[in-house]
Motif scaffolding. Structure first.
Motif, PDB file in Angstrom:
ATOM      1  N   HIS A 276       0.843  -1.192   0.000  1.00 54.35           N
ATOM      2  CA  HIS A 276       0.000   0.000   0.000  1.00 54.35           C
ATOM      3  C   HIS A 276       0.883   1.248   0.000  1.00 54.35           C
ATOM      4  O   HIS A 276       2.046   1.200   0.401  1.00 54.35           O
ATOM      5  N   TRP A 277       0.294   2.373  -0.429  1.00 53.25           N
ATOM      6  CA  TRP A 277       1.051   3.618  -0.458  1.00 53.25           C
ATOM      7  C   TRP A 277       1.609   3.970   0.923  1.00 53.25           C
ATOM      8  O   TRP A 277       2.742   4.437   1.059  1.00 53.25           O
ATOM      9  N   ASP A 278       0.825   3.758   1.954  1.00 53.16           N
ATOM     10  CA  ASP A 278       1.287   4.127   3.285  1.00 53.16           C
ATOM     11  C   ASP A 278       2.418   3.238   3.788  1.00 53.16           C
ATOM     12  O   ASP A 278       3.016   3.523   4.832  1.00 53.16           O
ATOM     13  N   ASP A 279       2.734   2.163   3.060  1.00 51.51           N
ATOM     14  CA  ASP A 279       3.880   1.343   3.438  1.00 51.51           C
ATOM     15  C   ASP A 279       5.178   2.129   3.380  1.00 51.51           C
ATOM     16  O   ASP A 279       6.167   1.753   4.028  1.00 51.51           O
ATOM     17  N   VAL A 280       5.178   3.240   2.614  1.00 47.06           N
ATOM     18  CA  VAL A 280       6.411   4.024   2.508  1.00 47.06           C
ATOM     19  C   VAL A 280       6.821   4.577   3.868  1.00 47.06           C
ATOM     20  O   VAL A 280       8.017   4.801   4.122  1.00 47.06           O
ATOM     21  N   LYS A 281       5.861   4.797   4.753  1.00 43.53           N
ATOM     22  CA  LYS A 281       6.204   5.291   6.095  1.00 43.53           C
ATOM     23  C   LYS A 281       6.951   4.229   6.889  1.00 43.53           C
ATOM     24  O   LYS A 281       7.852   4.534   7.678  1.00 43.53           O
ATOM     25  N   GLU A 282       6.587   2.968   6.692  1.00 43.55           N
ATOM     26  CA  GLU A 282       7.315   1.883   7.351  1.00 43.55           C
ATOM     27  C   GLU A 282       8.722   1.757   6.776  1.00 43.55           C
ATOM     28  O   GLU A 282       9.681   1.478   7.508  1.00 43.55           O
ATOM     29  N   TYR A 283       8.859   1.961   5.465  1.00 45.80           N
ATOM     30  CA  TYR A 283      10.188   1.920   4.854  1.00 45.80           C
ATOM     31  C   TYR A 283      11.056   3.038   5.423  1.00 45.80           C
ATOM     32  O   TYR A 283      12.259   2.848   5.661  1.00 45.80           O
ATOM     33  N   LYS A 285      10.815   4.432   8.411  1.00 44.96           N
ATOM     34  CA  LYS A 285      11.192   4.061   9.776  1.00 44.96           C
ATOM     35  C   LYS A 285      12.329   3.044   9.767  1.00 44.96           C
ATOM     36  O   LYS A 285      13.253   3.101  10.587  1.00 44.96           O
ATOM     37  N   LYS A 286      12.259   2.118   8.843  1.00 47.10           N
ATOM     38  CA  LYS A 286      13.229   1.028   8.780  1.00 47.10           C
ATOM     39  C   LYS A 286      14.589   1.499   8.283  1.00 47.10           C
ATOM     40  O   LYS A 286      15.633   1.097   8.829  1.00 47.10           O
ATOM     41  N   HIS A 287      14.611   2.343   7.258  1.00 51.54           N
ATOM     42  CA  HIS A 287      15.863   2.688   6.588  1.00 51.54           C
ATOM     43  C   HIS A 287      16.384   4.089   6.907  1.00 51.54           C
ATOM     44  O   HIS A 287      17.580   4.341   6.715  1.00 51.54           O
ATOM     45  N   PHE A 288      15.513   4.984   7.374  1.00 47.18           N
ATOM     46  CA  PHE A 288      15.940   6.362   7.603  1.00 47.18           C
ATOM     47  C   PHE A 288      15.438   6.896   8.957  1.00 47.18           C
ATOM     48  O   PHE A 288      14.832   7.968   9.030  1.00 47.18           O
ATOM     49  N   GLU A 332      15.388   4.316  -2.847  1.00 41.56           N
ATOM     50  CA  GLU A 332      16.087   5.245  -3.735  1.00 41.56           C
ATOM     51  C   GLU A 332      15.508   6.652  -3.624  1.00 41.56           C
ATOM     52  O   GLU A 332      16.242   7.639  -3.503  1.00 41.56           O
ATOM     53  N   VAL A 333      14.170   6.753  -3.682  1.00 44.24           N
ATOM     54  CA  VAL A 333      13.520   8.063  -3.680  1.00 44.24           C
ATOM     55  C   VAL A 333      13.703   8.767  -2.340  1.00 44.24           C
ATOM     56  O   VAL A 333      14.138   9.934  -2.284  1.00 44.24           O
ATOM     57  N   ILE A 334      13.369   8.082  -1.260  1.00 41.23           N
ATOM     58  CA  ILE A 334      13.493   8.692   0.065  1.00 41.23           C
ATOM     59  C   ILE A 334      14.961   8.983   0.374  1.00 41.23           C
ATOM     60  O   ILE A 334      15.301  10.036   0.935  1.00 41.23           O
TER      61      ILE A 334
END
Length: 347
Positions: A276-283, A285-288, A332-334
């Motif tokens: 889902h689009w909101d999964d980017v928030k979990e990414y 938290k995990k990577h940045f 890559e984007v974040i």
């Protein structure tokens, strides 16, 4: 083949610059059609092109791509054309006249114009056109109300003006109409070249032309990065994505004469991955985590969406493209956004 001269248009855009870099990396010599010397300098001075010689990358000024014979000089001596240039939707475009004149007609005229110039010049063997997944899907797909599987041989129905006074719908129409005109040209004129149409959906990846964080949060990337920068998107948006790396590589591989011509290739995730689009928030938290802690990423936005089922087997089989995961694309984007934001803070 490597070393052949290729004309490229649209190289100052996200996809175009990615395609330009990929073609150079694969040994092609490029002639970039740009509107001005200033546009040429934007490309020429990019740090990722350090060490590229004038023999590898040259420029030709085409100030008005809609003028009759605009590309007549630019196509002389080239073997292939990468036609990436096309109008993009802007939120400030409203009303029938703006949408038709600013988005739809330029897409049609620019594509047909470069086909005509190639036919007149002779010597061109193939034109690779950057179309869009939008040219293949039914309108119901954009509202999430269809289970139809979209493939490279699907075709969207031509849309009439005024395109509901919506710039995104006008953009969809521009891709549908430009594709039809291109295919009709090949069928009726039977020129000495063929055409390959590349159909990317929402393209995600590092924008190497971006010099500031705000320039990453722009265009198609703005949809993806919205939740992590705190933006709330009010309406559901199709969660159908592809990586810039895949799109650029598809264009270059399509130059290979072994790849069948007069075909379309769809670049997309399969639409059933379950993210889902909101999964980017979990990414984020995990990577940045540090970027969240220092406030660079508010990470409190929201966006909902739906997948469009896509058949990309032809792209995988013939072009050898395997899509990255959504998480890999978003890293890559974040990552680039955080990187540029940090540089700005340090100045």
């Amino acid at each position: 083949m490597s070393g052949d001269l290729v004309l490229i248009t649209g190289a100052t855009g996200l996809v175009g610059f990615g395609v330009l870099r990929a073609a150079l990396e694969h040994g092609y010599r490029l002639r970039a059609a740009v509107r001005s010397e200033q546009k040429a300098e934007i490309i020429r001075s990019n740090p990722t092109l350090k060490g590229i010689s004038e023999d590898q990358l040259s420029f030709v000024i085409v100030p008005d791509i809609l003028a009759d014979g605009a590309f007549d000089e630019a196509v002389k001596g080239v073997k292939f054309i990468l036609h990436v240039a096309s109008p993009v939707p802007r939120l400030d475009l409203t009303g029938y006249d703006d949408l038709d004149a600013e988005i739809v007609q330029p897409a049609i005229q620019g594509t047909v114009g470069i086909f005509k110039s190639a036919q007149k010049a002779g010597g061109v063997q193939r034109i690779v056109v950057t179309s869009s997944g939008a040219a293949l899907v039914p309108m119901s797909a954009f509202t999430g109300t269809t289970d139809e599987v979209v493939g490279p041989d699907s075709r969207g129905e031509p849309l009439p003006s005024p395109y509901m006074n919506n710039a995104q719908i006008a953009y969809n129409a521009s891709k549908i109409h430009a594709l039809k005109h291109a295919e009709d040209f090949i069928a009726t004129e039977q020129p000495g070249f063929d055409a390959v149409h590349i159909h990317p959906v929402i393209v995600l990846g590092r924008n190497e032309l971006a010099l500031k964080a705000a320039e990453v949060d722009n265009g198609s990337l703005s949809f993806a990065i919205g939740p992590v920068v705190g933006r709330h998107h009010p309406t559901p948006f199709p969660l159908t994505v592809t990586s810039l790396t895949s799109v650029a590589l598809a264009h270059v591989r399509a130059l290979d004469p072994k790849v069948p011509g007069n075909q379309s290739y769809l670049l997309a995730n399969k639409g059933d991955e379950g993210y889902h689009w909101d999964d980017v928030k979990e990414y984020a938290k995990k990577h940045f985590p540090k970027a969240i802690e220092d406030g660079t990423l508010p990470n409190n936005g929201s966006m909902t969406g739906f997948g469009i089922k896509a058949d990309v087997s032809k792209t995988e089989e013939i072009l050898g493209i395997r899509e990255k995961t959504f998480e890999e694309m978003m890293i890559e984007v974040i990552g680039q956004y955080v990187e540029l934001a940090a540089k700005e803070k340090a100045q």
